[in-house]
Design an enzyme around this catalytic site. Structure first.
Site, mmCIF file in Angstrom:
data_model
loop_
_atom_site.group_PDB
_atom_site.id
_atom_site.type_symbol
_atom_site.label_atom_id
_atom_site.label_comp_id
_atom_site.label_asym_id
_atom_site.label_seq_id
_atom_site.Cartn_x
_atom_site.Cartn_y
_atom_site.Cartn_z
ATOM 1 N N LYS A 32 1.259 -1.351 0.160
ATOM 2 C CA LYS A 32 0.144 0.129 -0.119
ATOM 3 C C LYS A 32 1.044 1.201 0.049
ATOM 4 C CE LYS A 32 -0.949 0.201 5.161
ATOM 5 N NZ LYS A 32 -0.131 1.729 5.332
ATOM 6 N N THR A 33 2.180 1.161 0.875
ATOM 7 C CA THR A 33 2.551 2.165 0.877
ATOM 8 C C THR A 33 3.679 2.336 -0.805
ATOM 9 O OG1 THR A 33 3.276 2.120 2.900
ATOM 10 C CG2 THR A 33 4.530 3.879 2.100
ATOM 11 N N ASP A 219 -3.666 7.710 5.385
ATOM 12 C CA ASP A 219 -3.242 6.006 5.689
ATOM 13 C C ASP A 219 -3.429 5.871 6.355
ATOM 14 O OD1 ASP A 219 -2.189 3.855 4.750
ATOM 15 O OD2 ASP A 219 0.227 3.905 5.272
ATOM 16 N N GLU A 220 -4.218 4.497 7.101
ATOM 17 C CA GLU A 220 -4.802 3.837 8.162
ATOM 18 C C GLU A 220 -5.783 4.288 8.367
ATOM 19 O OE1 GLU A 220 -2.752 1.485 8.574
ATOM 20 O OE2 GLU A 220 -0.908 1.011 8.534
ATOM 21 N N GLN A 250 -7.710 -4.858 9.813
ATOM 22 C CA GLN A 250 -6.585 -4.341 10.634
ATOM 23 C C GLN A 250 -7.067 -3.283 11.701
ATOM 24 O OE1 GLN A 250 -2.530 -4.981 8.875
ATOM 25 N NE2 GLN A 250 -3.686 -4.924 7.481
ATOM 26 N N ARG A 603 1.932 -10.468 10.429
ATOM 27 C CA ARG A 603 3.270 -10.119 10.768
ATOM 28 C C ARG A 603 5.045 -10.945 10.070
ATOM 29 N NH1 ARG A 603 2.235 -5.149 9.459
ATOM 30 N NH2 ARG A 603 -0.203 -6.585 9.428
#
Length: 736
Positions: A32-33, A219-220, A250, A603
């Site tokens: 995504k980044t 973002d997020e 998330q 993770r």
């Protein structure tokens, strides 16, 4: 090189969709980044958008730094004009320019949790409220929730008219906010709240920023609360070019105000919105992703997506049943030690857990094996006494209205100004609507305090001298060194000459080094900028991927990170999912716990280890647990399970299993509300009384109703909200 080169088809779609509202549903490890930063570069290089017309917001300084570095590489010259920052940093930047319109000075202080607690204690003392009835953390939690929902003290007071306890909370909130304002200080929640208020009450300021930011990227987005949602909506209203990136799977911060509905309802809130799903994972093996998909599909409140990868199949998930927490820690540490001897770096391993308390036994075993580790979630560097003392001096130099900071340092190091003198100065200041520094720097006024007058005058002169130094100093590092000399703070520690004093001196030197780093990297050096950077730093921002040490952290702290090998420990009912989420009886609480589990699983890059224990020590007693429901949600073909180790204590294995079975038979019955109620229940409280619960603390009894041989008691707890409890089972005690 084309900006679209190396992107997959969905990432390209996200980059090219530049106009109008866009929701990028980005699964864990889906790049995504990369999509976000390429989108920014595309806007500038291909669409001709001026860099200063782009605002990119995220949640952590670490994420903001990473985004900034990638954008700088892609854009080159002019990239420095893009606003890339956290929500709070962006809002502080806006407030520094225009907060005077709300009656504050632009050199306001940002209070941390310790400062807030100290201020709440002042409020409780002034209102003559008992801390046992109004726990400081509970009060802070309630005020924070109101600010997240944009409810100010006046509105809160109006909503709680006629509610005895609510009215008392309203008085605390009102006084707390008044004290913040008189100290020219904001708490963490105020930073967003006051920016929204600035936009609401001063449309000209809002119009300026609406025109400035033609494109907004967040973002997020799943972690935004109501205040942050409102802020973004206001800024985007003019151009409607808002791109949000997030993953509802998330969303794990509901307990601190995050509203998952913001991402789930994006298409309703922003008409004609497009949705792009990033589902290709570049991080984990097929086994890990299949496990993650199998778990999260059990949640109902989510947008459908399915992660996939072209990575290798990978190792099976190792599942270990342990006898207790020591057996668990021994297994984890032995496995890390074995892998390290085979050439793995310690930094490749992360041990994750639900609560900070679980780290103690793990640390003991790591020390025993001489394995280096880093613990996140312990005392933060900036919360150490000596650092808070130096920060208090710097705050008063910048903002002399900050009474809280001034009281902290007025007699540190000891200079003969006692508590009685400070109380007298406070009383005079309150009676004359002055702050403490105004009182002690006034030659005529300070003479009223008798023998203490000379000491007070000497301290006021010291602050005045340091303020002059701050103006003349070319660096924060120079100012800090001058401060340490003039105050005698360092000399006092050197004279003490103890191990503790030497540790504190080392911490101060580290702090001076951090100031030197700021001087080196800041675009514009200022005391306000340095204090802002310190106030907004998070524990995880200090995570250095280069440190060769095992990482210990909670699952919440691990979000946004990745490791080759991950251990998720403590997978037992009542621990993970947590007791509170089960006790709440609400499915959304369990779903948030499952999302946290999903975050932990994703993770891992190469291998995942899961552990649970049959028993753990709790308050000095051995408590038996059953395996978490989350283990049972994994496909059996993905798991490699070790044999249960024989008990190391005197209790035969069959008795252990029987004890577990008996306890969890009762536990499951309680969940189904079929457990037999205790007989001959008598209550020593009534509706409206305060009662104490061992887990939730002190709350107010709202309703009592008969339920078989027991009573169902509805209680409102300041921190946890309303709970329905069985009196006998919950062992509620009246607070007199």
């Amino acid at each position: 090189m084309s900006l679209l080169e190396g992107l997959n088809s969905k990432q390209k779609e996200a980059v090219l969709c530049t106009e109008g509202p866009l929701l990028i549903l980005a699964g864990a490890g889906s790049g995504k980044t990369r999509a976000l930063t390429h989108r920014i570069a595309y806007l500038i290089k291909e669409k001709g958008v001026d860099p200063w017309r782009i605002l990119a917001i995220t949640f952590t300084n670490k994420a903001a730094r990473e985004m900034r570095e990638r954008v700088d590489l892609l854009v080159g010259e002019g990239a420095e004009d893009i606003w890339v920052s956290t929500f709070h940093s962006a809002c502080v930047r806006i407030l520094r320019n225009d907060i005077e319109k709300l009656g504050y000075n632009r050199y306001f202080t940002i209070y941390d949790t310790d400062d807030q607690k100290a201020l709440i204690k002042e409020c409780l003392k002034e209102l003559n409220y008992n801390e046992k009835n109004f726990p400081v953390s509970g009060v802070l939690g309630e005020i924070s929730r109101q600010k997240d929902e944009l409810i100010n003290p006046a509105e809160y007071e109006k909503r709680n008219q006629g509610d005895y306890r609510g009215e008392k909370y309203a008085k605390i909130y009102k006084l707390y906010q008044k004290k913040l304002e008189s100290n020219n200080a904001l708490d963490f929640d105020d930073i967003i709240l006051k920016t929204v208020e600035l936009f609401k009450f001063h449309p000209d300021v809002l119009e300026y920023y609406q025109n400035k930011f033609q494109y907004i990227l967040v973002d997020e987005y799943q972690d935004t609360n109501t205040a942050q949602y409102k802020l973004v909506s206001l800024l985007a209203a003019a151009h409607n070019n808002i791109c949000v990136v997030g993953d509802d799977d998330q969303s794990i911060y509901g307990w601190r105000g995050a509203n998952i509905r913001n991402i789930l309802d994006f298409e309703k809130d922003f008409k004609n919105a497009r949705v792009v799903k990033l589902e290709q994972n570049y991080r984990s093996t097929k086994v890990i992703l299949e496990a993650a998909n199998s778990v999260i599909k059990n949640n109902y409140g989510r947008k459908q997506k399915n992660l996939w990868t072209e990575n290798e199949q990978g190792d099976l998930i190792e599942l270990k049943c342990c006898m207790d927490e020591h057996d668990e820690a021994e297994y984890v540490v032995r496995e890390i030690d074995k892998q390290a001897k085979e050439g793995r770096a310690y930094k490749d391993f992360a041990v994750l857990y639900r609560t900070n308390a679980q780290s103690r036994v793990l640390e003991e075993h790591l020390v025993r094996y001489s394995i280096p580790y880093r613990l996140f979630g312990s005392i933060r560097f900036y919360e150490r006494k000596e650092i808070k003392d130096i920060l208090a001096y710097l705050r008063v130099i910048l903002n002399p209205n900050d009474d809280l900071s001034l009281k902290r340092i007025i007699n540190v190091p000891k200079r003969g100004i006692g508590a009685t003198t400070i109380s007298k100065v406070e009383e005079f200041a309150a009676a004359n609507h002055m702050n403490l520094y105004e009182v002690i720097r006034d030659r005529e006024t300070v003479s009223m305090f008798g023998r203490a007058a000379a000491k007070l005058k000497e301290f006021a002169d010291l602050i005045g001298t340091l303020q002059a130094e701050a103006v003349q100093s070319k660096s924060i590092c120079e100012l800090m060194e001058e401060l340490l000399i003039r105050t005698g703070y360092l000399k006092e520690l050197e004279d003490e000459n103890t191990e503790e004093a030497r540790d504190r001196i080392q911490n101060i030197r580290e702090f001076v080094s951090k100031a030197a780093d700021y001087d080196k990297n800041a675009e514009e050096i200022s005391l306000a900028g340095f204090l802002e950077e310190v106030a907004l730093v998070a524990d995880i921002d200090n995570y250095n991927e280069g440190d060769n040490a095992v990482v210990l952290m909670t699952l919440h702290s691990a979000k946004g990170l990745e490791f080759p090998f991950v251990f998720i420990t403590g997978l037992e009912e009542g621990l993970f999912p947590s007791y509170m989420s089960i006790q709440s009886g609400r499915e959304d609480s369990i779903e948030e716990e499952r999302r946290l589990y999903y975050v932990g699983i994703t993770r891992a890059k190469k291998k995942l280890y899961l552990t649970y224990a049959n028993a753990r020590s709790f308050r000095g007693e051995r408590v038996y647990y059953r395996v978490s429901r989350f283990i049972e949600e994994l496909p059996k073909e993905l798991i490699k399970q070790e044999e249960v180790k024989k008990s190391s204590d005197s209790l035969p294995e069959m008795r252990v299993k029987n004890a577990i079975w008996q306890q969890h038979k009762a536990y499951e019955a309680a969940l189904k509300k079929e457990i037999p109620a205790p007989q001959n229940i008598s209550l020593d409280f009534k509706e409206g009384d305060l009662v104490k619960h061992f887990k939730f603390g002190i709350g107010t009894v709202e309703k009592i109703s008969h339920a078989g041989a027991d009573y169902e008691v509805t209680v409102t707890f300041p921190k946890y909200g309303q709970k329905k409890l069985m009196a006998g089972l919950a062992n509620l005690k009246a607070v007199h």
